[in-house]
Design a protein around this motif. Structure first.
Motif, mmCIF file in Angstrom:
data_model
loop_
_atom_site.group_PDB
_atom_site.id
_atom_site.type_symbol
_atom_site.label_atom_id
_atom_site.label_comp_id
_atom_site.label_asym_id
_atom_site.label_seq_id
_atom_site.Cartn_x
_atom_site.Cartn_y
_atom_site.Cartn_z
ATOM 1 N N LEU A 88 6.956 -4.951 -7.574
ATOM 2 C CA LEU A 88 6.955 -3.640 -6.919
ATOM 3 C C LEU A 88 8.268 -3.331 -6.213
ATOM 4 O O LEU A 88 8.517 -2.185 -5.821
ATOM 5 C CB LEU A 88 5.801 -3.547 -5.913
ATOM 6 N N VAL A 89 9.105 -4.342 -6.027
ATOM 7 C CA VAL A 89 10.403 -4.189 -5.370
ATOM 8 C C VAL A 89 11.449 -4.927 -6.199
ATOM 9 O O VAL A 89 11.145 -5.945 -6.831
ATOM 10 C CB VAL A 89 10.362 -4.746 -3.928
ATOM 11 N N GLN A 90 12.666 -4.399 -6.218
ATOM 12 C CA GLN A 90 13.775 -5.056 -6.884
ATOM 13 C C GLN A 90 14.800 -5.507 -5.848
ATOM 14 O O GLN A 90 15.001 -4.835 -4.838
ATOM 15 C CB GLN A 90 14.441 -4.114 -7.890
ATOM 16 N N ALA A 91 15.443 -6.639 -6.103
ATOM 17 C CA ALA A 91 16.454 -7.175 -5.199
ATOM 18 C C ALA A 91 17.784 -7.285 -5.928
ATOM 19 O O ALA A 91 17.839 -7.642 -7.112
ATOM 20 C CB ALA A 91 16.036 -8.544 -4.679
ATOM 21 N N SER A 92 18.856 -6.961 -5.209
ATOM 22 C CA SER A 92 20.198 -7.032 -5.764
ATOM 23 C C SER A 92 21.148 -7.541 -4.691
ATOM 24 O O SER A 92 21.043 -7.140 -3.525
ATOM 25 C CB SER A 92 20.661 -5.653 -6.251
ATOM 26 N N ASP A 93 22.072 -8.438 -5.077
ATOM 27 C CA ASP A 93 23.038 -8.969 -4.115
ATOM 28 C C ASP A 93 23.879 -7.860 -3.508
ATOM 29 O O ASP A 93 24.217 -7.896 -2.321
ATOM 30 C CB ASP A 93 23.958 -9.993 -4.792
ATOM 31 N N GLN A 94 24.207 -6.855 -4.309
ATOM 32 C CA GLN A 94 25.074 -5.783 -3.826
ATOM 33 C C GLN A 94 24.307 -4.658 -3.135
ATOM 34 O O GLN A 94 24.777 -4.085 -2.156
ATOM 35 C CB GLN A 94 25.888 -5.177 -4.989
ATOM 36 N N ARG A 95 23.114 -4.370 -3.603
ATOM 37 C CA ARG A 95 22.404 -3.176 -3.126
ATOM 38 C C ARG A 95 21.187 -3.488 -2.256
ATOM 39 O O ARG A 95 20.536 -2.583 -1.771
ATOM 40 C CB ARG A 95 21.977 -2.329 -4.329
ATOM 41 N N GLY A 96 20.891 -4.762 -2.043
ATOM 42 C CA GLY A 96 19.740 -5.111 -1.219
ATOM 43 C C GLY A 96 18.429 -4.870 -1.941
ATOM 44 O O GLY A 96 18.322 -5.035 -3.154
ATOM 45 N N PHE A 97 17.417 -4.443 -1.192
ATOM 46 C CA PHE A 97 16.075 -4.229 -1.742
ATOM 47 C C PHE A 97 15.812 -2.750 -1.978
ATOM 48 O O PHE A 97 16.189 -1.906 -1.166
ATOM 49 C CB PHE A 97 15.020 -4.773 -0.779
ATOM 50 N N ARG A 98 15.157 -2.466 -3.094
ATOM 51 C CA ARG A 98 14.724 -1.108 -3.412
ATOM 52 C C ARG A 98 13.329 -1.156 -4.030
ATOM 53 O O ARG A 98 12.965 -2.130 -4.686
ATOM 54 C CB ARG A 98 15.659 -0.427 -4.424
ATOM 55 N N GLN B 217 0.820 -2.432 -11.464
ATOM 56 C CA GLN B 217 1.959 -1.678 -11.980
ATOM 57 C C GLN B 217 1.573 -0.253 -12.377
ATOM 58 O O GLN B 217 2.341 0.681 -12.195
ATOM 59 C CB GLN B 217 2.570 -2.409 -13.185
ATOM 60 N N SER B 218 0.360 -0.108 -12.907
ATOM 61 C CA SER B 218 -0.062 1.221 -13.354
ATOM 62 C C SER B 218 -0.556 2.086 -12.204
ATOM 63 O O SER B 218 -0.636 3.311 -12.338
ATOM 64 C CB SER B 218 -1.165 1.103 -14.409
ATOM 65 N N GLU B 219 -0.884 1.460 -11.059
ATOM 66 C CA GLU B 219 -1.448 2.210 -9.946
ATOM 67 C C GLU B 219 -0.481 3.272 -9.430
ATOM 68 O O GLU B 219 -0.881 4.391 -9.109
ATOM 69 C CB GLU B 219 -1.852 1.262 -8.816
ATOM 70 N N ARG B 220 0.805 2.926 -9.342
ATOM 71 C CA ARG B 220 1.773 3.940 -8.880
ATOM 72 C C ARG B 220 1.816 5.125 -9.832
ATOM 73 O O ARG B 220 1.881 6.278 -9.407
ATOM 74 C CB ARG B 220 3.176 3.332 -8.771
ATOM 75 N N ALA C 153 0.827 -1.207 0.000
ATOM 76 C CA ALA C 153 0.000 0.000 0.000
ATOM 77 C C ALA C 153 0.857 1.250 0.000
ATOM 78 O O ALA C 153 0.555 2.230 -0.693
ATOM 79 C CB ALA C 153 -0.922 -0.004 1.220
ATOM 80 N N ASP C 154 1.960 1.239 0.758
ATOM 81 C CA ASP C 154 2.840 2.405 0.819
ATOM 82 C C ASP C 154 3.546 2.648 -0.511
ATOM 83 O O ASP C 154 3.788 3.794 -0.900
ATOM 84 C CB ASP C 154 3.878 2.225 1.939
ATOM 85 N N ILE C 155 3.881 1.570 -1.214
ATOM 86 C CA ILE C 155 4.522 1.716 -2.520
ATOM 87 C C ILE C 155 3.520 2.251 -3.536
ATOM 88 O O ILE C 155 3.813 3.197 -4.291
ATOM 89 C CB ILE C 155 5.102 0.368 -2.991
ATOM 90 N N LEU C 156 2.315 1.678 -3.573
ATOM 91 C CA LEU C 156 1.316 2.112 -4.542
ATOM 92 C C LEU C 156 0.887 3.552 -4.307
ATOM 93 O O LEU C 156 0.576 4.285 -5.250
ATOM 94 C CB LEU C 156 0.090 1.189 -4.489
#
Length: 242
Positions: free
Chosen positions: A70-80, A174-177, A29-32
Motif C-alpha cells: 500500500l506504500v512505496q519507499a524510495s531512497d531519494q523520495r521517501g515514502f509515498r 489491493q482492490s479495495e482502494r 484505513a486512510d489509504i484504503l
C-alpha cells in the motif's frame, strides 16, 4: 486528528508495538478509504507530529505498509502511497477473479450447511445498511464497507486452503482502494446495482451452482473495474495535484 488510542491491556513490553500497530491500522484505513490519495507523499516528521508518536513508530508502520503493497519507499523520495493505474487495475481485477473464483468454487464443493448459513447471514447483514451516505453518494457508508469485507470473506471461507485465502486477502486489500474510487463516478453515469450483483452470487452459491457463482463473482469484480475506468480522468486530476 489527535493522538492515537490503542489497547494498553497487554504486558508492559507491548506498548511501543501496540502503538505502531495502531498507527499502521490507521494509515492503512486512510489509504484504503482514499483519505490518503494515490501517490501522496508521506512525511515521517509530519505524521509523527499529527499522531503524537515517535519517528521510529512512523517508520515501522510505513515499512509494514510497504510490505502490504500500500506504500512505496524510495531512497531519494521517501515514502509515498502506492499509485493507481488502469494497467494495475486490470491486473489486480483479473488476478482476483482467478484466485477468488477458485476459492469460491472449492468452498461450494466443500462447504457444509454452517458455511451456507454464514453466507446468507452476512449477506443479510450487508443489505441492512446503506451503500453510501445519503447526503454524499460519493462516499461509502463505513459500516457497509466493514460488512462488505466480511460477506466476501464468508463466500470463500470453506475453500480449505490457508494459502489460497492468504493470496485472496492480499488481492482484496489491493482492490479495495479501486472499489472505493469506483463510487466516484462521473456525473450522468447510471449508478450500479451492487445489491443485485451480490444477490446473483448468493443465489448461485445457495444452489451450489459453482459455474454460475464464479460467473456472477467475475461480473461483480468486472463492474467495479468499469466504474473505476469511468472515473479515471477525475482520479488522474487529483493525483496530479499531489
Amino acid at each position: 486528528m489527535g493522538p492515537l488510542q490503542f489497547d494498553m491491556s497487554g504486558s508492559p513490553g507491548d506498548g511501543p508495538r501496540s502503538l505502531t500497530s495502531a498507527l499502521h491500522e490507521r494509515l492503512r484505513a486512510d489509504i484504503l478509504a482514499a483519505r490518503l490519495l494515490p501517490a501522496q507523499k508521506l512525511h515521517i516528521a509530519g505524521l509523527a507530529k499529527q499522531f503524537s508518536v515517535s519517528l521510529a513508530a512512523v517508520r515501522e508502520a510505513l515499512s509494514r505498509l510497504v510490505a502490504d503493497g500500500l506504500v512505496q519507499a524510495s531512497d531519494q523520495r521517501g515514502f509515498r502511497v502506492s499509485p493507481v493505474s488502469l494497467a494495475d487495475l486490470a491486473d489486480v481485477t483479473q488476478t482476483r477473479i482467478d484466485i477468488e473464483g477458485l476459492a469460491l468454487r472449492r468452498s461450494i464443493e466443500r462447504g457444509d450447511e454452517a458455511w451456507l448459513a454464514s453466507v446468507t447471514s452476512t449477506w443479510a447483514a450487508l443489505k441492512a445498511v446503506p451503500y453510501h451516505y445519503p447526503d454524499d453518494p460519493t462516499v461509502h457508508y463505513e459500516e457497509w464497507v466493514i460488512r462488505h469485507r466480511i460477506f466476501h470473506r464468508a463466500l470463500v471461507n470453506a475453500c480449505g486452503s490457508p494459502w489460497l485465502l492468504g493470496f485472496r486477502d492480499v488481492l482484496h486489500e489491493q482492490s479495495e482502494r479501486y472499489r472505493r474510487l469506483s463510487i466516484r463516478r462521473e456525473p450522468g453515469v447510471k449508478p450500479r446495482d451492487v445489491e443485485a450483483e451480490h444477490e446473483a452470487i448468493v443465489a448461485a452459491v445457495t444452489t451450489r451452482d459453482a459455474d454460475a457463482a464464479v460467473r456472477a463473482l467475475s461480473k461483480h469484480f468486472g463492474t467495479t473495474k468499469e466504474f473505476v475506468e469511468l472515473a479515471a480522468s477525475r482520479i488522474a486530476e487529483v493525483s496530479r495535484t499531489i
